[in-house]
Design a protein around this motif. Structure first.
Motif, short mmCIF file in Angstrom:
data_model
loop_
_atom_site.label_atom_id
_atom_site.label_comp_id
_atom_site.label_asym_id
_atom_site.label_seq_id
_atom_site.Cartn_x
_atom_site.Cartn_y
_atom_site.Cartn_z
N GLY A 99 2.91 3.44 7.94
CA GLY A 99 4.18 3.08 7.31
C GLY A 99 4.03 1.84 6.45
O GLY A 99 4.50 1.79 5.31
N VAL A 100 3.37 0.83 6.99
CA VAL A 100 3.14 -0.40 6.21
C VAL A 100 2.26 -0.11 5.00
O VAL A 100 2.54 -0.57 3.89
N LYS A 101 1.22 0.70 5.21
CA LYS A 101 0.30 1.01 4.10
C LYS A 101 1.01 1.76 2.96
O LYS A 101 0.83 1.44 1.80
N ILE A 102 1.80 2.77 3.31
CA ILE A 102 2.46 3.54 2.25
C ILE A 102 3.57 2.71 1.60
O ILE A 102 3.79 2.80 0.40
N MET A 103 4.23 1.86 2.39
CA MET A 103 5.25 0.99 1.81
C MET A 103 4.61 0.01 0.83
O MET A 103 5.13 -0.22 -0.25
N ASP A 104 3.46 -0.55 1.20
CA ASP A 104 2.74 -1.44 0.29
C ASP A 104 2.37 -0.71 -1.00
O ASP A 104 2.49 -1.25 -2.10
N THR A 105 1.93 0.53 -0.86
CA THR A 105 1.57 1.35 -2.03
C THR A 105 2.80 1.56 -2.92
O THR A 105 2.72 1.40 -4.14
N CYS A 106 3.92 1.90 -2.30
CA CYS A 106 5.16 2.12 -3.05
C CYS A 106 5.65 0.85 -3.73
O CYS A 106 6.05 0.87 -4.90
N LEU A 107 5.62 -0.26 -3.01
CA LEU A 107 6.12 -1.52 -3.58
C LEU A 107 5.21 -2.03 -4.69
O LEU A 107 5.68 -2.64 -5.66
N GLN A 108 3.91 -1.79 -4.57
CA GLN A 108 2.99 -2.15 -5.65
C GLN A 108 3.32 -1.34 -6.91
O GLN A 108 3.36 -1.87 -8.01
#
Length: 162
Positions: A99-108
């Motif tokens: 969840g953190v990894k995909i959220m970081d990807t989305c926010l980037q």
């Protein structure tokens, strides 16, 4: 042990992604009306996210889609605010930091697209999701912003994209 991979959605992922979203919504007891469950876009996520400033990312493990999340301009506030959309994970994907990894990807991606804030709508009983959003800097709002059409979602959060 295979490592799940985060990548952009492809046309052949459409059916699996729709299935993941609907399966998780049913697991959580979410209403079918006024939520992502009934979104027309759900059955063709690849083409839905082909427009400018939109992207949907999937989490794939051993050829199976086990989760995903997307970014798109928030209707009504398109210029500066994006929405984190359709972030759902099957049970086997949970508790692994995905969840953190995909959220970081989305926010980037959101930052690269020039968005200043990211909005999300959720439901009160999605406690793990809300905990993740809070942990990553989202703050609760008293009322919705924009015009998502998800009137059954009763919790709203916003975060600066930095």
């Amino acid at each position: 042990m295979s490592t799940p991979k985060i990548r952009e959605i492809q046309p052949e992922d459409n059916q699996q992604v729709a299935s993941v979203v609907r399966e998780v919504l049913m697991e959580m007891g979410a209403p079918k009306v006024g939520t992502a469950y009934e979104d027309v876009a759900l059955d063709d996520m690849y083409n839905t996210y082909r427009d400018d400033r939109k992207e949907y990312f999937v989490v794939e493990e051993k050829g199976k889609i086990i989760g995903g999340a997307g970014i798109a301009p928030l209707p009504g506030l398109e210029e500066k605010v994006c929405e984190l959309q359709k972030m759902y994970f099957l049970p086997e994907a949970r508790g692994k930091g995905l969840g953190v990894k995909i959220m970081d990807t989305c926010l980037q991606f959101a930052k690269e697209q020039g968005f200043e804030q990211c909005y999300i709508e959720t439901l009160p009983y999605m406690k793990d999701a809300r905990r993740l959003y809070t942990k990553t800097g989202f703050k609760s709002l008293d009322s919705p912003i924009g015009n998502t059409g998800h009137y059954s979602c009763t919790m709203w959060m916003l975060k600066d994209v930095d």
